[in-house]
Design a protein around this motif. Structure first.
Motif, PDB file in Angstrom:
ATOM      1  N   THR A  97      -3.539  -4.668  -2.014  1.00 23.22           N
ATOM      2  CA  THR A  97      -3.394  -6.030  -1.332  1.00 23.22           C
ATOM      3  C   THR A  97      -2.539  -6.145   0.005  1.00 23.22           C
ATOM      4  N   ALA A  98      -1.906  -4.751   0.314  1.00 24.58           N
ATOM      5  CA  ALA A  98      -1.009  -4.801   1.609  1.00 24.58           C
ATOM      6  C   ALA A  98      -1.939  -4.835   2.898  1.00 24.58           C
ATOM      7  N   TYR A  99      -3.169  -4.127   2.818  1.00 24.32           N
ATOM      8  CA  TYR A  99      -4.069  -4.350   3.815  1.00 24.32           C
ATOM      9  C   TYR A  99      -5.191  -5.059   3.835  1.00 24.32           C
ATOM     10  N   GLU A 100      -5.499  -6.290   4.569  1.00 25.50           N
ATOM     11  CA  GLU A 100      -6.742  -7.006   4.366  1.00 25.50           C
ATOM     12  C   GLU A 100      -7.955  -6.266   4.376  1.00 25.50           C
ATOM     13  N   ASP A 101      -8.154  -5.294   5.503  1.00 28.43           N
ATOM     14  CA  ASP A 101      -9.232  -4.316   5.486  1.00 28.43           C
ATOM     15  C   ASP A 101      -9.849  -3.561   4.078  1.00 28.43           C
ATOM     16  N   ILE A 102      -8.757  -3.248   3.518  1.00 26.20           N
ATOM     17  CA  ILE A 102      -8.987  -2.452   2.373  1.00 26.20           C
ATOM     18  C   ILE A 102      -9.136  -3.436   1.111  1.00 26.20           C
ATOM     19  N   ASP A 120     -11.037  -5.923 -12.299  1.00 22.51           N
ATOM     20  CA  ASP A 120     -10.868  -7.111 -13.435  1.00 22.51           C
ATOM     21  C   ASP A 120      -9.484  -6.777 -14.190  1.00 22.51           C
ATOM     22  N   ALA A 121      -9.172  -7.435 -14.880  1.00 25.95           N
ATOM     23  CA  ALA A 121      -7.789  -7.380 -15.829  1.00 25.95           C
ATOM     24  C   ALA A 121      -7.731  -5.850 -16.268  1.00 25.95           C
ATOM     25  N   SER A 122      -8.854  -5.238 -16.581  1.00 22.62           N
ATOM     26  CA  SER A 122      -8.897  -3.816 -17.145  1.00 22.62           C
ATOM     27  C   SER A 122      -8.951  -2.907 -16.140  1.00 22.62           C
ATOM     28  N   GLY A 123      -8.921  -3.078 -14.912  1.00 20.70           N
ATOM     29  CA  GLY A 123      -8.691  -2.221 -13.783  1.00 20.70           C
ATOM     30  C   GLY A 123      -9.725  -2.205 -12.472  1.00 20.70           C
ATOM     31  N   PHE A 124      -9.785  -1.073 -11.921  1.00 17.76           N
ATOM     32  CA  PHE A 124     -10.349  -1.067 -10.661  1.00 17.76           C
ATOM     33  C   PHE A 124     -11.620  -0.152 -10.715  1.00 17.76           C
ATOM     34  N   ASP A 125     -12.558  -0.508 -10.029  1.00 23.40           N
ATOM     35  CA  ASP A 125     -13.824   0.449  -9.937  1.00 23.40           C
ATOM     36  C   ASP A 125     -13.940   1.008  -8.668  1.00 23.40           C
ATOM     37  N   PHE A 126     -13.155   2.024  -8.663  1.00 22.47           N
ATOM     38  CA  PHE A 126     -12.926   2.736  -7.216  1.00 22.47           C
ATOM     39  C   PHE A 126     -14.194   3.471  -6.856  1.00 22.47           C
ATOM     40  N   GLN A 127     -15.037   3.932  -7.896  1.00 24.19           N
ATOM     41  CA  GLN A 127     -15.941   4.738  -7.505  1.00 24.19           C
ATOM     42  C   GLN A 127     -17.306   3.844  -6.495  1.00 24.19           C
ATOM     43  N   SER A 128     -17.164   2.453  -6.822  1.00 24.91           N
ATOM     44  CA  SER A 128     -18.067   1.599  -6.111  1.00 24.91           C
ATOM     45  C   SER A 128     -17.823   1.071  -4.751  1.00 24.91           C
ATOM     46  N   VAL A 129     -16.633   1.436  -4.457  1.00 25.94           N
ATOM     47  CA  VAL A 129     -16.132   0.922  -3.148  1.00 25.94           C
ATOM     48  C   VAL A 129     -16.495   1.651  -1.998  1.00 25.94           C
ATOM     49  N   GLN A 130     -16.977   0.837  -0.694  1.00 27.32           N
ATOM     50  CA  GLN A 130     -17.673   1.650   0.424  1.00 27.32           C
ATOM     51  C   GLN A 130     -16.344   1.684   1.204  1.00 27.32           C
ATOM     52  N   LEU A 131     -16.173   2.851   1.899  1.00 27.07           N
ATOM     53  CA  LEU A 131     -14.956   3.317   2.622  1.00 27.07           C
ATOM     54  C   LEU A 131     -15.337   3.597   3.924  1.00 27.07           C
ATOM     55  N   SER A 132     -16.812   3.549   4.259  1.00 25.39           N
ATOM     56  CA  SER A 132     -17.214   3.826   5.572  1.00 25.39           C
ATOM     57  C   SER A 132     -16.617   2.859   6.643  1.00 25.39           C
ATOM     58  N   GLY A 133     -16.242   3.207   7.589  1.00 24.33           N
ATOM     59  CA  GLY A 133     -15.605   2.449   8.790  1.00 24.33           C
ATOM     60  C   GLY A 133     -14.284   1.986   8.587  1.00 24.33           C
ATOM     61  N   ILE A 134     -13.483   2.620   7.535  1.00 26.09           N
ATOM     62  CA  ILE A 134     -12.260   2.048   7.298  1.00 26.09           C
ATOM     63  C   ILE A 134     -11.356   2.870   8.355  1.00 26.09           C
ATOM     64  N   GLN A 135     -10.093   2.140   8.452  1.00 22.41           N
ATOM     65  CA  GLN A 135      -9.104   2.900   9.546  1.00 22.41           C
ATOM     66  C   GLN A 135      -8.608   4.089   8.635  1.00 22.41           C
ATOM     67  N   PRO A 136      -8.631   5.205   9.325  1.00 22.79           N
ATOM     68  CA  PRO A 136      -7.998   6.638   8.696  1.00 22.79           C
ATOM     69  C   PRO A 136      -6.763   6.264   8.058  1.00 22.79           C
TER      70      PRO A 136
END
Length: 128
Positions: free
Chosen positions: A91-96, A105-121
């Motif tokens: 939550t620290a960075y709006e872009d991410i 959700d309450a059980s955790g994060f689905d990191f595999q489905s996140v699209q990171l293309s175009g994110i700041q390095p």
């Protein structure tokens, strides 16, 4: 609870540090001193003292970080401590956060489905 300054713990590493922090039995300055001194070099000691003495530590990068954290922490209050820590960082960075907001959700994060293309390095390390 049994810690006394005139009888320091003989252990090399504190096994109850988490409990001491939660109980408020250790402050930030004492925590840093216990973690780094006397093993720290003279230069590191001076830099840490300049950084921590007399200044308040802000845990949030901005007001919007605080607002996002408080909103989502209240919504998913049953998250594990590990997931709450990830929520704090994300939550620290709006872009991410815009990329993660619908991936948890309450059980955790689905990191595999996140699209990171175009994110700041710089944000890759936050994500990792």
């Amino acid at each position: 609870m049994n810690f006394r300054r005139n009888h320091p713990c003989p252990l090399e590493q504190c096994v109850c540090l988490d409990e001491r922090i939660v109980a408020g039995a250790i402050g930030l300055n004492e925590f840093v001193r216990d973690c780094f001194f006397p093993e720290a070099g003279v230069q590191l000691q001076a830099r840490l003292e300049r950084s921590f003495n007399g200044c308040s530590i802000g845990f949030f990068l901005s007001d919007s970080h605080r607002e996002r954290w408080q909103h989502w922490r209240a919504r998913w209050y049953r998250m594990s401590g590990r997931n709450l820590a990830a929520l704090f960082l994300l939550t620290a960075y709006e872009d991410i956060w815009r990329r993660m907001i619908w991936k948890f959700d309450a059980s955790g994060f689905d990191f595999q489905s996140v699209q990171l293309s175009g994110i700041q390095p710089e944000l890759y390390s936050v994500y990792q």
